[in-house]
Write an enzyme that holds these catalytic residues in place. Structure first.
Site, PDB file in Angstrom:
ATOM      1  N   GLY A  92      -7.448  -5.781 -10.288  1.00  0.00           N
ATOM      2  CA  GLY A  92      -8.058  -4.798  -9.398  1.00  0.00           C
ATOM      3  C   GLY A  92      -9.037  -3.914 -10.141  1.00  0.00           C
ATOM      4  O   GLY A  92     -10.199  -4.276 -10.364  1.00  0.00           O
ATOM      5  N   CYS A 150       0.835  -1.205   0.000  1.00  0.00           N
ATOM      6  CA  CYS A 150       0.000   0.000   0.000  1.00  0.00           C
ATOM      7  C   CYS A 150       0.871   1.257   0.000  1.00  0.00           C
ATOM      8  O   CYS A 150       1.748   1.410   0.850  1.00  0.00           O
ATOM      9  CB  CYS A 150      -0.924   0.008   1.213  1.00  0.00           C
TER      10      CYS A 150
HETATM   11  C1  LIG Z   1      -9.141   2.101  -4.533  1.00  0.00           C
HETATM   12  C2  LIG Z   1      -8.027   1.102  -4.356  1.00  0.00           C
HETATM   13  C3  LIG Z   1      -7.854   0.488  -3.141  1.00  0.00           C
HETATM   14  C4  LIG Z   1      -6.801  -0.424  -2.945  1.00  0.00           C
HETATM   15  N1  LIG Z   1      -6.678  -1.064  -1.735  1.00  0.00           N
HETATM   16  C5  LIG Z   1      -5.703  -2.006  -1.561  1.00  0.00           C
HETATM   17  C6  LIG Z   1      -5.619  -2.760  -0.347  1.00  0.00           C
HETATM   18  O1  LIG Z   1      -6.424  -2.620   0.582  1.00  0.00           O
HETATM   19  N2  LIG Z   1      -4.606  -3.668  -0.244  1.00  0.00           N
HETATM   20  C7  LIG Z   1      -3.701  -3.868  -1.262  1.00  0.00           C
HETATM   21  O2  LIG Z   1      -2.796  -4.709  -1.126  1.00  0.00           O
HETATM   22  N3  LIG Z   1      -3.780  -3.188  -2.419  1.00  0.00           N
HETATM   23  C8  LIG Z   1      -4.767  -2.276  -2.593  1.00  0.00           C
HETATM   24  N4  LIG Z   1      -4.880  -1.643  -3.798  1.00  0.00           N
HETATM   25  C9  LIG Z   1      -3.978  -2.001  -4.899  1.00  0.00           C
HETATM   26  C10 LIG Z   1      -4.606  -3.091  -5.778  1.00  0.00           C
HETATM   27  O3  LIG Z   1      -4.771  -4.300  -5.050  1.00  0.00           O
HETATM   28  C11 LIG Z   1      -3.716  -3.367  -6.998  1.00  0.00           C
HETATM   29  O4  LIG Z   1      -2.447  -3.801  -6.557  1.00  0.00           O
HETATM   30  C12 LIG Z   1      -3.538  -2.149  -7.897  1.00  0.00           C
HETATM   31  O5  LIG Z   1      -4.755  -1.451  -8.063  1.00  0.00           O
HETATM   32  C13 LIG Z   1      -2.961  -2.517  -9.264  1.00  0.00           C
HETATM   33  O6  LIG Z   1      -3.780  -3.444  -9.912  1.00  0.00           O
HETATM   34  P1  LIG Z   1      -4.862  -3.020 -11.055  1.00  0.00           P
HETATM   35  O7  LIG Z   1      -4.124  -2.243 -12.092  1.00  0.00           O
HETATM   36  O8  LIG Z   1      -5.417  -4.315 -11.530  1.00  0.00           O
HETATM   37  O9  LIG Z   1      -5.883  -2.161 -10.359  1.00  0.00           O
HETATM   38  C14 LIG Z   1      -5.904  -0.715  -4.001  1.00  0.00           C
HETATM   39  C15 LIG Z   1      -6.103  -0.074  -5.240  1.00  0.00           C
HETATM   40  C16 LIG Z   1      -7.143   0.816  -5.436  1.00  0.00           C
HETATM   41  C17 LIG Z   1      -7.315   1.449  -6.777  1.00  0.00           C
END
Ligand SMILES: Cc1cc2nc3c(=O)[nH]c(=O)nc-3n(C[C@H](O)[C@H](O)[C@H](O)COP(=O)(O)O)c2cc1C
Length: 328
Positions: free
Chosen positions: A226, A102
């Site tokens: 995500g 995070c």
């Molecule tokens: C709104 C939001 C909240 C997120 N919350 C977390 C979280 O609680 N824990 C975590 O490990 N990653 C969190 N992430 C990161 C996502 O798990 C992921 O690693 C990141 O969005 C990249 O993947 P994507 O391009 O498929 O979205 C969050 C991302 C977003 C956009």
């Protein structure tokens, strides 16, 4: 094809990413209904979980009967992390995931999340405490590094593997990139080569094409999605069908889409209660309407309606222009 963590299998290896404020129990249930190898809870702060703030426990609520759920814990202190892991296991978590990715300032200034990449000794102690506290598999989610000068995901992964972690997900960005630029899937290959446990690739994967490219570039054992699933809870099932065979998901259109969105909406209201549910639901409704090309005035009416009955009544019109099938 499947990923095995002790006697837990992740099959297909297509995972829902933890997203705070988004991957709550109602959304995880919906995604799991279409089919997912694993769904991960929103990040849960370990100390708050132990101290049992009701909202924190609710965020971790597992969906008993939902076998494929991991609970993600964040924190800085080994004893809180270990205790929170024990509580999550007792509640039925099949996997405990540790957040070391995070980037949010309020998390990293508390030296949790991706800040742990700057202190691998401390990170390792924390992992050892969690692994020692539970009998379910422990996994880790992290990034490529803190910044370009400290791309140490492979070093962290080696330590995590030695400490007993059974799977690692890498978001192909550094902490200092936050969400900017493109995810570097090829850089994940360095982690894949460094360890023997499965690595999951994450970042900018939205459908079969990006999933295939991420796997080819990284050599990872699976993918985690995500933002690409927002408003498209069938996206994991689509990827799984394209990459791993099996039936194509029935992507809802027309009345079926209205039923899905209205059902998701009602589930959020029941889970959070009406006042909070109305607010939490707005982002999901917004994403469904993005996909449907809802006219601006109708969109505004739905997102500002003070009563759930008004929203329910407007959903069919809001989705009337949704295409039969949406591309990723
Ligand atoms: C709104 C939001 C909240 C997120 N919350 C977390 C979280 O609680 N824990 C975590 O490990 N990653 C969190 N992430 C990161 C996502 O798990 C992921 O690693 C990141 O969005 C990249 O993947 P994507 O391009 O498929 O979205 C969050 C991302 C977003 C956009």
């Amino acid at each position: 094809m499947a990923v095995y963590l002790a006697d837990t299998s992740i099959d297909p290896p297509v995972l829902l990413a933890p997203m705070a404020g988004i991957t709550d129990r109602p959304f995880r249930d919906l995604v799991a209904r279409f089919g997912a190898g694993l769904v991960v809870s929103e990040m849960v702060a370990s100390q708050e979980m132990v101290e049992a703030k009701a909202s924190v426990r609710a965020r971790a609520e597992l969906g008993f009967g939902q076998a494929r759920t991991a609970v993600q814990l964040a924190g800085r202190e080994a004893h809180w992390m270990a205790e929170a892991a024990r509580i999550a296991e007792a509640q039925g978590a099949r996997i405990i995931d540790i957040n070391m990715g995070c980037p949010a300032k309020k998390v990293t200034t508390g030296l949790s999340g991706s800040a742990l990449m700057r202190d691998l000794d401390h990170a390792t102690g924390l992992i050892e405490a969690v692994v020692g506290a539970v009998s379910v598999p422990v996994t880790l989610k992290t990034r490529l590094g803190w910044d370009d000068a400290l791309r140490n995901a492979a070093a962290l992964a080696c330590r995590a593997e030695a400490a007993g972690v059974q799977m690692i997900t890498i978001h192909g960005r550094t902490r200092c990139q936050f969400y900017k630029g493109a995810a570097d899937w090829a850089a994940i290959a360095e982690v894949v080569e460094a360890i023997g446990i499965p690595v999951i690739a994450n970042g900018d994967i939205t459908g079969p094409d990006t999933a295939r490219r991420a796997l080819a570039a990284s050599g990872a054992a699976g993918v985690m999605v995500g933002r690409g699933i927002q408003g498209r809870p069938w996206a994991l099932a689509e990827i799984a069908a394209a990459l791993h065979g099996g039936a194509e998901p029935d992507i809802p259109a027309g009345d079926d889409l209205v039923d899905l969105v209205a059902g998701h909406y009602q589930a959020m209201l029941s889970f959070y209660g009406t006042a909070l549910g109305l607010r939490v639901a707005r982002k999901h409704l917004g994403w469904y309407m993005d996909g449907a090309g809802t006219p601006a005035a109708l969109r505004r009416a739905i997102l500002t309606a003070p009563r759930p009955e008004t929203v329910i009544a407007l959903i069919p019109d809001a989705l009337a222009a949704a295409p039969e099938r949406r591309a990723a």
